[in-house]
Design an enzyme around this catalytic site. Structure first.
Site, PDB file in Angstrom:
ATOM      1  N   ARG A  40       0.855  -1.183   0.000  1.00  0.00           N
ATOM      2  CA  ARG A  40       0.000   0.000   0.000  1.00  0.00           C
ATOM      3  C   ARG A  40       0.892   1.233   0.000  1.00  0.00           C
ATOM      4  O   ARG A  40       1.727   1.396   0.880  1.00  0.00           O
ATOM      5  CB  ARG A  40      -0.918   0.004   1.221  1.00  0.00           C
ATOM      6  CG  ARG A  40      -1.913   1.159   1.238  1.00  0.00           C
ATOM      7  CD  ARG A  40      -2.852   1.054   2.449  1.00  0.00           C
ATOM      8  NE  ARG A  40      -3.934   2.005   2.342  1.00  0.00           N
ATOM      9  CZ  ARG A  40      -3.845   3.291   2.717  1.00  0.00           C
ATOM     10  NH1 ARG A  40      -2.739   3.755   3.225  1.00  0.00           N
ATOM     11  NH2 ARG A  40      -4.876   4.106   2.558  1.00  0.00           N
ATOM     12  N   SER A 109     -12.408  -4.411   2.021  1.00  0.00           N
ATOM     13  CA  SER A 109     -12.638  -3.732   3.295  1.00  0.00           C
ATOM     14  C   SER A 109     -14.127  -3.523   3.502  1.00  0.00           C
ATOM     15  O   SER A 109     -14.815  -3.035   2.606  1.00  0.00           O
ATOM     16  CB  SER A 109     -11.937  -2.364   3.305  1.00  0.00           C
ATOM     17  OG  SER A 109     -10.547  -2.539   3.317  1.00  0.00           O
ATOM     18  N   LYS A 138      -4.594   5.663   9.417  1.00  0.00           N
ATOM     19  CA  LYS A 138      -5.578   5.979   8.383  1.00  0.00           C
ATOM     20  C   LYS A 138      -6.687   6.775   9.046  1.00  0.00           C
ATOM     21  O   LYS A 138      -7.230   6.360  10.062  1.00  0.00           O
ATOM     22  CB  LYS A 138      -6.149   4.662   7.835  1.00  0.00           C
ATOM     23  CG  LYS A 138      -6.350   4.660   6.330  1.00  0.00           C
ATOM     24  CD  LYS A 138      -6.828   3.287   5.884  1.00  0.00           C
ATOM     25  CE  LYS A 138      -7.366   3.350   4.464  1.00  0.00           C
ATOM     26  NZ  LYS A 138      -7.876   2.067   4.000  1.00  0.00           N
TER      27      LYS A 138
END
Lengths: 205, 205
Positions: A40, A109, A138
């Protein structure tokens, strides 16, 4: 995919690992027992993503770990990754399945039973309850779901469910006991001073 | 791809078109004679890109125009675009060709004869000399190449070459006379008050 690979799942971050770098941190983590790796990096160019994906794919093959790319189906294909992990703002699951074929591993997710059922129907292979505990990594996902949500999300489909968001050695077991088949971390490993020790603690070994 | 489609090539920008929006600006431009459209939006989510790509693909089909997606091979596949446009920091051409197959149209931004030859050997279908004149739209590419570079880049391969960067109705012919098979614009159409008039002027009709 072997569901046991999802027991401890590491999401990379190019900043949190500091001067040790993503490659070396992943190498140490895989050696210590991480079963799945997700690349990521929202700021890298496509070329940089592909180059890093090829490196991490090779590391994962050596350690028989799953290698997943966040969001980017193109990078996953170019680098020969095992699959992709999709958020609700990423490519719809059925499109990724259509592009990647039946063998690819597609993770999604989820934050509600409705999202669980949609992902399952569209062909997801595993789900990630995101985010479970408060975290600084996040910040665009609103309030933490909490452990009761893990139990609720797990009941909504037969798919393996991992928990992500604020997981550390002190709450990993809480997430597992709530129904998570595995835990996913970013900072607990990427930012750890001793990666081997962090992995061992997260695995409870 | 019909090389005539490259005569006037529009690259989208979600800001420059203001309240008229990308879809409406593209509709007017295609109706007025733009032959190729490239979706470019570096800030959109993958889901947003796919949704816009499907809309623009349909518009392009109605007008027999080429529809290309900037950088994102995954978005191009998901939306059924004709192909992708790749910069030097994007996916290598041979990987995109491998993923998209022989029918896809692959364009590549080039700034030197060496980059022209590499793109040609790897299987590009057209090239874009980027950037030709000074512009405020894109600022990460260094000094403008100038018109002599168009002539030089055109000589380095048999592929169609379009010129991009600071092109407007007053210098479009200069770029064409220097050897460009077509011109590509962003602001000259996206930000135009009268899109139809801007297209007519750029086409010299």
């Amino acid at each position: 995919m072997n569901p046991r690979q999802l027991s401890l799942y590491l999401v990379t971050d190019p900043i949190l690992c500091g001067s040790r770098g993503v490659e070396e941190t992943c190498r140490l983590a895989l050696k210590a027992g991480v079963g799945a790796l997700q690349l990521r990096d929202k700021n890298a160019t496509t070329r940089e993503l592909i180059n890093m994906a090829v490196i991490l794919r090779n590391l994962c093959r050596v350690h028989d770990a799953l290698f997943i790319v966040n969001d980017r189906t193109d990078v996953a294909m170019a680098a020969g990754a095992d699959g992709v992990h999709l958020g609700q703002d990423d490519m719809p699951v059925f499109m990724a399945r259509n592009i990647l074929g039946p063998e690819a591993v597609i993770g999604v997710s989820v934050r509600s039973p409705k999202e669980v059922v949609s992902a399952w129907r569209e062909g997801a292979d595993y789900l990630a309850a995101n985010l479970v505990f408060p975290t600084e990594t996040k910040t665009d996902l609103g309030e933490p779901l909490g452990t009761e949500a893990i139990t609720e999300l797990k009941k909504a489909s037969p798919l393996p469910l991992i928990a992500i968001g604020g997981i550390n050695p002190s709450n990993a077991d809480i997430a597992r006991k709530a129904g998570a088949d595995g835990i996913a971390v970013v900072s607990a490993i990427m930012a750890a001073e001793d990666v081997q020790q962090a992995v061992a603690r997260l695995l409870g070994t």
